[in-house]
Design an enzyme around this catalytic site. Structure first.
Site, short mmCIF file in Angstrom:
data_model
loop_
_atom_site.label_atom_id
_atom_site.label_comp_id
_atom_site.label_asym_id
_atom_site.label_seq_id
_atom_site.Cartn_x
_atom_site.Cartn_y
_atom_site.Cartn_z
N HIS A 67 3.00 -32.18 12.42
CA HIS A 67 2.18 -32.52 11.12
C HIS A 67 2.22 -31.16 10.37
O HIS A 67 2.30 -29.92 10.89
CB HIS A 67 0.90 -33.16 10.82
CG HIS A 67 -0.10 -32.26 11.61
ND1 HIS A 67 -0.69 -31.10 10.88
CD2 HIS A 67 -0.63 -32.21 12.65
CE1 HIS A 67 -1.43 -30.56 11.85
NE2 HIS A 67 -1.78 -31.06 12.76
N GLU A 109 -4.49 -36.62 18.09
CA GLU A 109 -4.61 -35.50 18.45
C GLU A 109 -5.52 -35.44 19.80
O GLU A 109 -6.20 -36.33 19.68
CB GLU A 109 -4.92 -34.33 17.64
CG GLU A 109 -5.21 -32.96 18.22
CD GLU A 109 -4.16 -32.21 18.83
OE1 GLU A 109 -3.63 -32.69 19.95
OE2 GLU A 109 -3.61 -31.05 18.30
#
Length: 207
Positions: free
Chosen positions: A9, A82
């Site tokens: 990202h 994550e």
């Protein structure tokens, strides 16, 4: 050959400050992150993607929002989230925090993949949940070209999983925000087609 574009990202304000987010902090992209996302889009907008996959955290889908807005099929997979850093998520970038992370990374590199912070996940936990996204990539032949946006530590674990490497080799996969690892999948095996590619960021200028 199936082609899978795996990117991290774009930058968030916590990234900029060196503060760990993990899966427990659902932060937005900052101005730099949006610029990185735009730079990636301009570089790859003419690729005929069949499917987009992101994690459940909005910084991933914000990074590929223009691809989503173009009408491409999009699926969120919690397995791509994550690693959960537990009690250290959102904590100031102090020497105590840096020392704790250095120690944990060293523990993992020495082969104790089940070590984790209080309230968090180990890299082995992440490895296990990433098997579902790997299975999806392996078993949907109609999706010839895939764009997948995820997170730094999880990406390192995922690349080890896809390539059959031990987790002690995670550090062999450097990354920055919006970096690309282009993977191939053929005859049941994954391979690296492009390694740590950030060419789209070469001309990025933030005013």
């Amino acid at each position: 050959m199936k082609q899978i574009y795996i990117i991290r990202h774009g930058e968030t304000e916590l990234n900029k400050q060196g503060i760990v987010q993990g899966s427990g902090i659902n932060s937005d992209l900052n101005d730099m992150g949006r610029a990185q996302a735009e730079a990636f889009y301009q570089q790859y907008k003419n690729i005929s993607f069949d499917k987009i996959y992101t994690s459940d955290l909005k910084r991933t889908w914000q990074t590929v929002q223009k691809f989503i807005d173009s009408g491409l099929p999009w699926e969120k997979l919690s397995g791509l989230d994550e690693l959960a850093w537990g009690i250290w998520e959102g904590q100031p970038n102090s020497e105590a925090a840096r020392e704790a992370f250095r120690n944990m990374l060293g523990t993992w590199e020495n082969g104790d993949y089940t070590a984790h912070f209080e309230g968090g996940e180990s890299v082995q936990d992440v490895y296990e949940r990433l098997k579902h996204p790997m299975e999806i990539l392996s078993t949907r032949p109609a999706e010839k070209t895939v764009l997948l946006c995820m997170h730094g530590r999880a990406m390192r674990v995922f690349l080890c999983l896809l390539l059959g490497k031990p987790l002690s080799q995670m550090t062999e996969f450097p990354h920055q925000n919006t970096v690309l690892y282009k993977m191939g999948f053929e005859d049941g095996k994954f391979s690296v087609l492009e390694f740590n590619n950030a060419i789209h960021l070469d001309d990025l200028v933030i005013g």
